[in-house]
Design a protein around this motif. Sequence first.
Motif, short mmCIF file in Angstrom:
data_model
loop_
_atom_site.label_atom_id
_atom_site.label_comp_id
_atom_site.label_asym_id
_atom_site.label_seq_id
_atom_site.Cartn_x
_atom_site.Cartn_y
_atom_site.Cartn_z
N ALA A 1 0.86 -1.19 0.00
CA ALA A 1 0.00 0.00 0.00
C ALA A 1 0.89 1.23 0.00
O ALA A 1 1.71 1.41 0.89
CB ALA A 1 -0.90 0.00 1.23
N GLY A 2 0.73 2.07 -1.01
CA GLY A 2 1.59 3.24 -1.16
C GLY A 2 2.84 2.92 -1.95
O GLY A 2 3.91 3.48 -1.68
N HIS A 3 2.72 2.07 -2.96
CA HIS A 3 3.90 1.57 -3.66
C HIS A 3 4.60 2.60 -4.54
O HIS A 3 5.68 2.33 -5.06
CB HIS A 3 3.52 0.35 -4.51
CG HIS A 3 2.79 0.66 -5.77
ND1 HIS A 3 1.52 1.23 -5.79
CD2 HIS A 3 3.15 0.52 -7.08
CE1 HIS A 3 1.14 1.40 -7.03
NE2 HIS A 3 2.11 0.98 -7.84
N ARG A 4 3.99 3.76 -4.74
CA ARG A 4 4.63 4.80 -5.55
C ARG A 4 5.30 5.88 -4.71
O ARG A 4 5.96 6.76 -5.25
CB ARG A 4 3.60 5.44 -6.48
CG ARG A 4 3.14 4.52 -7.60
CD ARG A 4 2.28 5.27 -8.60
NE ARG A 4 1.94 4.44 -9.75
CZ ARG A 4 1.17 4.85 -10.75
NH1 ARG A 4 0.65 6.07 -10.73
NH2 ARG A 4 0.91 4.03 -11.76
N VAL B 1 8.73 5.45 0.57
CA VAL B 1 8.98 4.17 1.23
C VAL B 1 8.45 3.00 0.42
O VAL B 1 9.13 2.00 0.21
CB VAL B 1 8.36 4.17 2.64
CG1 VAL B 1 8.59 2.83 3.33
CG2 VAL B 1 8.95 5.30 3.49
N GLY B 2 7.21 3.14 -0.04
CA GLY B 2 6.58 2.04 -0.76
C GLY B 2 7.33 1.64 -2.02
O GLY B 2 7.47 0.45 -2.33
N SER B 3 7.85 2.63 -2.77
CA SER B 3 8.58 2.31 -3.99
C SER B 3 9.89 1.61 -3.68
O SER B 3 10.34 0.72 -4.43
CB SER B 3 8.83 3.57 -4.82
OG SER B 3 9.65 4.50 -4.11
N LEU C 1 18.04 8.15 7.42
CA LEU C 1 18.20 6.78 6.92
C LEU C 1 17.81 6.74 5.45
O LEU C 1 16.73 7.21 5.08
CB LEU C 1 17.31 5.83 7.72
CG LEU C 1 17.34 4.35 7.32
CD1 LEU C 1 18.66 3.71 7.74
CD2 LEU C 1 16.16 3.60 7.95
N HIS C 2 18.68 6.17 4.62
CA HIS C 2 18.34 6.04 3.21
C HIS C 2 17.20 5.06 3.06
O HIS C 2 17.14 4.03 3.73
CB HIS C 2 19.55 5.56 2.41
CG HIS C 2 19.40 5.71 0.93
ND1 HIS C 2 18.69 4.79 0.18
CD2 HIS C 2 19.82 6.67 0.07
CE1 HIS C 2 18.71 5.18 -1.09
NE2 HIS C 2 19.38 6.31 -1.18
N VAL C 3 16.28 5.38 2.16
CA VAL C 3 15.06 4.59 2.03
C VAL C 3 15.34 3.16 1.56
O VAL C 3 14.57 2.24 1.87
CB VAL C 3 14.06 5.31 1.09
CG1 VAL C 3 14.53 5.25 -0.35
CG2 VAL C 3 12.66 4.76 1.25
#
Length: 335
Positions: free
Chosen positions: A32-35, A38-40, A235-237
Amino acid sequence: MAELALPAVVDDRDEVKFEPGPLNRSSTFYVAGHRGLVGSAIWRRLQSEGFADLVGRSSSDLDLKDREAVFAFFEEIKPRYVVLAAAKVGGILANSTYPVDFLSDNLRIQVNVLDAALKYGVERLLFLGSSCIYPKFAPQPIAEESLLTGHLEPTNDSYAIAKIAGIMQIQAIRRQYGLPWISAMPTNLYGPNDNFSPKGSHVLPALIRRYDEAAQSGAATVTNWGTGTPRREFLHVDDMAAACLHLLEHYDGPEQVNVGTGSDVTIREIAETIAEVVGFTGRTEWDTSKPDGTPQKLLDVSKLANAGWTSQVDLSDGLRSTVEWYREHITTIRE
């Protein structure tokens, strides 16, 4: 619409007791929130790890605030695994200006997704929150036990309350239904697909855009909010995504898990680093009439370390790659 019934639909997964270990790479996995930021990153990580049935929906295809639509979606795809990375997010200005939106939208997203996941038998779910859930003056570094022990930072308390409610819902589901769902609370994140909007971004992408535009235009000065003295952990995603999968496969407990690097820098230091990376040679000024926010927000990541994971991306390397991404996508980034 009549209220949709709970508890979860009974299927053969209800008889399987979860034990930490590798997730099934062929099972349906909904992000959920893949774009988003975090989600991507989670989507990229799952792809690289061989997950073959990833499902995502843009907000235009599925409004997670629409309860009926969310339940219909879960009934259709029946995911085995879910990461709830969708949220309305923003920096100090956005949170201060639109507190109702940050509270209402995030509560509806969370309740709809978690209720639907419960009804349709999701086996493993990770809810993502934010380090702003902790009290403004919590002892540093902030341990998970600091939750609900003091007053929140007022500039983003509405968002924080929504995320705290999400943690509580995960814990309630564990108690009432025995499902091995978990929560993770990341520190300040940055990287590809971040929001670089002048009005809606967090501090690091806002600084990248501000300094890069100044460097490109030849501006003599850049003005930042506050004093520059607050300390922040970044923190890098891509690290965050790696931590999420690690937790899904190695952690099962009711308490939220902090995700960070375990070290921090001042806003002034990060501004100086970004100025150097983008090539800005002018002067930085600080508007001390504007709020600083929380003085320090460093997470205690010992629980995560005990679960077997530590961050890998160096801050200076992460900043350089993020600036490169920003410049490559400057014509298409979110406004």
